[in-house]
Design a protein around this motif. Sequence first.
Motif, PDB file in Angstrom:
ATOM      1  N   SER A 226       0.797  -1.234   0.000  1.00 22.43           N
ATOM      2  CA  SER A 226       0.000   0.000   0.000  1.00 22.43           C
ATOM      3  C   SER A 226       0.825   1.278   0.000  1.00 22.43           C
ATOM      4  O   SER A 226       0.591   2.179   0.788  1.00 22.43           O
ATOM      5  CB  SER A 226      -0.964   0.070   1.195  1.00 22.43           C
ATOM      6  N   PHE A 227       1.827   1.323  -0.884  1.00 20.22           N
ATOM      7  CA  PHE A 227       2.514   2.584  -1.133  1.00 20.22           C
ATOM      8  C   PHE A 227       2.091   3.049  -2.516  1.00 20.22           C
ATOM      9  O   PHE A 227       2.075   2.259  -3.462  1.00 20.22           O
ATOM     10  CB  PHE A 227       4.041   2.402  -1.117  1.00 20.22           C
ATOM     11  N   THR A 228       1.726   4.328  -2.627  1.00 18.11           N
ATOM     12  CA  THR A 228       1.358   4.828  -3.942  1.00 18.11           C
ATOM     13  C   THR A 228       2.601   5.365  -4.628  1.00 18.11           C
ATOM     14  O   THR A 228       2.913   6.547  -4.579  1.00 18.11           O
ATOM     15  CB  THR A 228       0.284   5.923  -3.837  1.00 18.11           C
ATOM     16  N   THR A 229       3.306   4.484  -5.267  1.00 21.49           N
ATOM     17  CA  THR A 229       4.482   4.903  -6.032  1.00 21.49           C
ATOM     18  C   THR A 229       4.008   5.282  -7.425  1.00 21.49           C
ATOM     19  O   THR A 229       2.829   5.159  -7.753  1.00 21.49           O
ATOM     20  CB  THR A 229       5.511   3.767  -6.135  1.00 21.49           C
ATOM     21  N   PHE A 230       4.924   5.705  -8.257  1.00 17.69           N
ATOM     22  CA  PHE A 230       4.579   6.151  -9.593  1.00 17.69           C
ATOM     23  C   PHE A 230       3.840   5.071 -10.395  1.00 17.69           C
ATOM     24  O   PHE A 230       2.776   5.338 -10.958  1.00 17.69           O
ATOM     25  CB  PHE A 230       5.857   6.612 -10.305  1.00 17.69           C
ATOM     26  N   PRO A 231       4.349   3.858 -10.449  1.00 18.26           N
ATOM     27  CA  PRO A 231       3.624   2.814 -11.197  1.00 18.26           C
ATOM     28  C   PRO A 231       2.234   2.545 -10.619  1.00 18.26           C
ATOM     29  O   PRO A 231       1.291   2.287 -11.369  1.00 18.26           O
ATOM     30  CB  PRO A 231       4.509   1.588 -11.052  1.00 18.26           C
ATOM     31  N   VAL A 232       2.099   2.633  -9.316  1.00 18.53           N
ATOM     32  CA  VAL A 232       0.791   2.404  -8.705  1.00 18.53           C
ATOM     33  C   VAL A 232      -0.172   3.513  -9.124  1.00 18.53           C
ATOM     34  O   VAL A 232      -1.324   3.259  -9.499  1.00 18.53           O
ATOM     35  CB  VAL A 232       0.905   2.341  -7.159  1.00 18.53           C
ATOM     36  N   PHE A 233       0.322   4.744  -9.087  1.00 17.45           N
ATOM     37  CA  PHE A 233      -0.461   5.892  -9.533  1.00 17.45           C
ATOM     38  C   PHE A 233      -0.888   5.699 -10.986  1.00 17.45           C
ATOM     39  O   PHE A 233      -2.029   5.964 -11.363  1.00 17.45           O
ATOM     40  CB  PHE A 233       0.394   7.159  -9.361  1.00 17.45           C
ATOM     41  N   VAL A 235      -1.459   2.983 -12.618  1.00 12.60           N
ATOM     42  CA  VAL A 235      -2.548   2.015 -12.726  1.00 12.60           C
ATOM     43  C   VAL A 235      -3.862   2.640 -12.253  1.00 12.60           C
ATOM     44  O   VAL A 235      -4.909   2.478 -12.873  1.00 12.60           O
ATOM     45  CB  VAL A 235      -2.224   0.750 -11.902  1.00 12.60           C
ATOM     46  N   GLN A 236      -3.750   3.395 -11.167  1.00 13.38           N
ATOM     47  CA  GLN A 236      -4.970   4.075 -10.654  1.00 13.38           C
ATOM     48  C   GLN A 236      -5.555   4.998 -11.706  1.00 13.38           C
ATOM     49  O   GLN A 236      -6.753   5.000 -11.959  1.00 13.38           O
ATOM     50  CB  GLN A 236      -4.620   4.879  -9.403  1.00 13.38           C
ATOM     51  N   VAL A 240      -9.441   5.283 -14.468  1.00 12.14           N
ATOM     52  CA  VAL A 240     -10.432   6.351 -14.659  1.00 12.14           C
ATOM     53  C   VAL A 240     -10.247   7.123 -15.964  1.00 12.14           C
ATOM     54  O   VAL A 240     -11.220   7.537 -16.572  1.00 12.14           O
ATOM     55  CB  VAL A 240     -10.437   7.342 -13.469  1.00 12.14           C
ATOM     56  N   ALA A 241      -9.013   7.342 -16.386  1.00 11.90           N
ATOM     57  CA  ALA A 241      -8.799   8.146 -17.584  1.00 11.90           C
ATOM     58  C   ALA A 241      -7.782   7.467 -18.480  1.00 11.90           C
ATOM     59  O   ALA A 241      -6.588   7.494 -18.201  1.00 11.90           O
ATOM     60  CB  ALA A 241      -8.307   9.543 -17.209  1.00 11.90           C
ATOM     61  N   SER A 243      -6.660   7.987 -21.658  1.00 11.33           N
ATOM     62  CA  SER A 243      -5.622   8.707 -22.403  1.00 11.33           C
ATOM     63  C   SER A 243      -4.558   9.273 -21.463  1.00 11.33           C
ATOM     64  O   SER A 243      -3.388   9.352 -21.791  1.00 11.33           O
ATOM     65  CB  SER A 243      -6.234   9.820 -23.259  1.00 11.33           C
ATOM     66  N   GLN A 244      -5.013   9.633 -20.257  1.00 12.86           N
ATOM     67  CA  GLN A 244      -4.037  10.109 -19.274  1.00 12.86           C
ATOM     68  C   GLN A 244      -3.073   8.996 -18.885  1.00 12.86           C
ATOM     69  O   GLN A 244      -1.878   9.221 -18.714  1.00 12.86           O
ATOM     70  CB  GLN A 244      -4.752  10.617 -18.028  1.00 12.86           C
ATOM     71  N   ALA A 245      -3.603   7.797 -18.731  1.00 11.38           N
ATOM     72  CA  ALA A 245      -2.760   6.663 -18.340  1.00 11.38           C
ATOM     73  C   ALA A 245      -1.706   6.404 -19.403  1.00 11.38           C
ATOM     74  O   ALA A 245      -0.540   6.155 -19.103  1.00 11.38           O
ATOM     75  CB  ALA A 245      -3.607   5.415 -18.133  1.00 11.38           C
ATOM     76  N   VAL A 246      -2.122   6.473 -20.653  1.00 18.68           N
ATOM     77  CA  VAL A 246      -1.165   6.242 -21.735  1.00 18.68           C
ATOM     78  C   VAL A 246      -0.112   7.346 -21.746  1.00 18.68           C
ATOM     79  O   VAL A 246       1.092   7.092 -21.883  1.00 18.68           O
ATOM     80  CB  VAL A 246      -1.899   6.168 -23.093  1.00 18.68           C
ATOM     81  N   ALA A 247      -0.567   8.596 -21.577  1.00 19.16           N
ATOM     82  CA  ALA A 247       0.370   9.716 -21.514  1.00 19.16           C
ATOM     83  C   ALA A 247       1.364   9.490 -20.383  1.00 19.16           C
ATOM     84  O   ALA A 247       2.571   9.673 -20.535  1.00 19.16           O
ATOM     85  CB  ALA A 247      -0.395  11.011 -21.280  1.00 19.16           C
ATOM     86  N   LEU A 248       0.837   9.026 -19.262  1.00 14.81           N
ATOM     87  CA  LEU A 248       1.671   8.779 -18.088  1.00 14.81           C
ATOM     88  C   LEU A 248       2.733   7.715 -18.381  1.00 14.81           C
ATOM     89  O   LEU A 248       3.900   7.850 -17.993  1.00 14.81           O
ATOM     90  CB  LEU A 248       0.757   8.339 -16.939  1.00 14.81           C
ATOM     91  N   SER A 249       2.319   6.677 -19.077  1.00 19.15           N
ATOM     92  CA  SER A 249       3.275   5.601 -19.340  1.00 19.15           C
ATOM     93  C   SER A 249       4.397   6.105 -20.242  1.00 19.15           C
ATOM     94  O   SER A 249       5.559   5.703 -20.112  1.00 19.15           O
ATOM     95  CB  SER A 249       2.578   4.391 -19.966  1.00 19.15           C
TER      96      SER A 249
END
Lengths: 294, 363
Positions: A226-233, A235-236, A240-241, A243-249
């Motif tokens: 239960s640490f919200t690291t970058f990869p966890v973020f 996935v979160q 919900v979004a 295109s944002q997830a793809v941009a993030l990756s």
Amino acid sequence: MVAVTTNVGRNGKEPGAANVLKLGRAFRYGVLGLVGIFFIIPILASARFSFLGNNNTITISAYTELFSTPQFWSTLFLSVKIGLGTVLLTLALLIPTVVWIHLRVPKLKRVFESISLLPLVIPSVVVTLGVITSFKSLPNIIMGTPVILALEYVILALPYSYRTFDSAVQAIDLKTLVDAGQSLGAGWSKLLRLVLLPNLRSGLLGAAILAFAFCLGEFAVASLLSFTTFPVFLVQVGQVAASQAVALSLIARLFTWMPLAVIIISFGQRNASSKKKTVSLAKTIEQEETTGIA
Amino acid sequence: MTQATNTDISSNFRNGVKVDLIGLSRYYKDVAALKSMNLSASPGELVVLLGPSGCGKTTALRALAGLEVLDGGTVMIGSKDVTRLPASKRNIGMVFQSYSLFPNMTAKANVEFGLKVRKVSSSERSKRSAELLDLIGLSSQADRYPHQLSGGQQQRVALARALAIKPEVLLLDEPLSALDAKVRSQLRDEIRRIQLELGITTFFVTHDQEEALALADRIAVMRAGEIEQIDTPLSVYSQPTTEFVAEFVGKVNRLAGVVVSQEKVDVESIGPISYDSKNTPFQTGTKVQVLIRPEALGIMISDTGQWRLVSKSFLGASVKLNLTNPAGQRVIVELSTGEATLIEQDSPLSLFGKSDALLVQRA
């Protein structure tokens, strides 16, 4: 061998050989092209998708929204911090251990190599719980904080970092260099600083980059603890979004490549200025680059 | 290379020191690498440790350098007991078998390494490395990295690096074994020249008897962790005290014979050969084994000769001839090239002793 065949071909005495050579070259470039396409298409496709707005318009809103999300920055910094911590711990652990093995107990090289591979064989959940159980007695400053994640990652990244550093040590004649340094009056600290580290630089760099890249991409353990690291973020956001997830990756990819590029460039310059064996070092760095990206 | 700088360098060295190895022992599990070995070198002497692999010669050298832990014994350099001192505090220069230059440093930086560690000022370092690179004839290569130097050049730089710290003792652990024949003999002569010029006490480990004979003031022939014989090259070659030394230092024929007088043995199929009875008095009639060097035998063409030529190998100034007789005995004879041309394949040959037998021992 190749050069000889080319000459014969050019002289026109043996056109068959030249044709074979041309075919071989075409085949090599063909394979290279295919591999390139295999890697580049998903990246291009995701880039395209991330810039796609409603009704097929082009927009950068996915990115602007991400950058204005506070969690984006906080999780990124957390992951970078954990990454750096992991790298430091890994190096502090690897350098003395591997050097000691090579100098004093070379017979155990194989054994240690196998041990370093264990995290690949044992499910990461098991390793995670194992680490937690072993460090249970540690004060809460470690157990409840991301420090525990760094401890996990040191072990989980071991298969990559250990082998990289180990093969670098293998490549130099460690024993002779140490003997020579000692006979010239150098103690351990000087040996390490003046002889070993400079000659093992490429291996250290490779190990560090691999460990860092591992930290920036690891999801399962971070989420389990239960640490919200970058990869966890990532996935979160993906839930919900899209295109944002793809941009993030894509951004995540950039963040793993950036330290790589910085290190490679700075090393390249240093080599050029010190008239080093530029070619062979560039080659090593190139190798590291590929492993790092993969 | 100027004579002046060389004199400068030698004057920088203390006159060579005495070195004593007393009762050195080293065991690997149950196997003894050194069995209470004693060896002393007088100031400025070059002692070669010669022996087959595994005889303990390298272990002895490394123990002297402080790179090997001893199970017993004392190492004295000058009048100082250094047994407990780590390698980095012994002030010993060492050249290794494998290329040991630091790959990340130029030739110059390699030579200066020991001085840098000792916090010598950079101007002093430059001066000294220039002198030493001059001494080994590599001034023009000072800025090259090890991978840009040939094997011979690398070993020269390694020698300069070892000498830069003005060591009291110089140790050379088979420094020439990775080089090809021509470079090897060239560098061998150069090492001897520099060693004599500096007057530094030197230990040289090798398994190559030719190298040992050419270099040494004294040769210590080692076997199974002990010194079998230590003497001048000439004595070791011409008066070996044991069969092992006779066979290791040069080629040898082994023949059966009977003692006929205080000075002579009758060697089977050859005839009387003189021997030095000083150390080995035998009673007349004693059956003995006689060891003879190939060059101590002569060949005559005679109708009654029992020996026949099997093969010849041309060695340059001399020729090695393999002979056999109807009894199946085999003998090697070495003749000068001129003499050897007279010996033909089918000629009946007889042998005689030109000089003393090497060693005579009870059969």
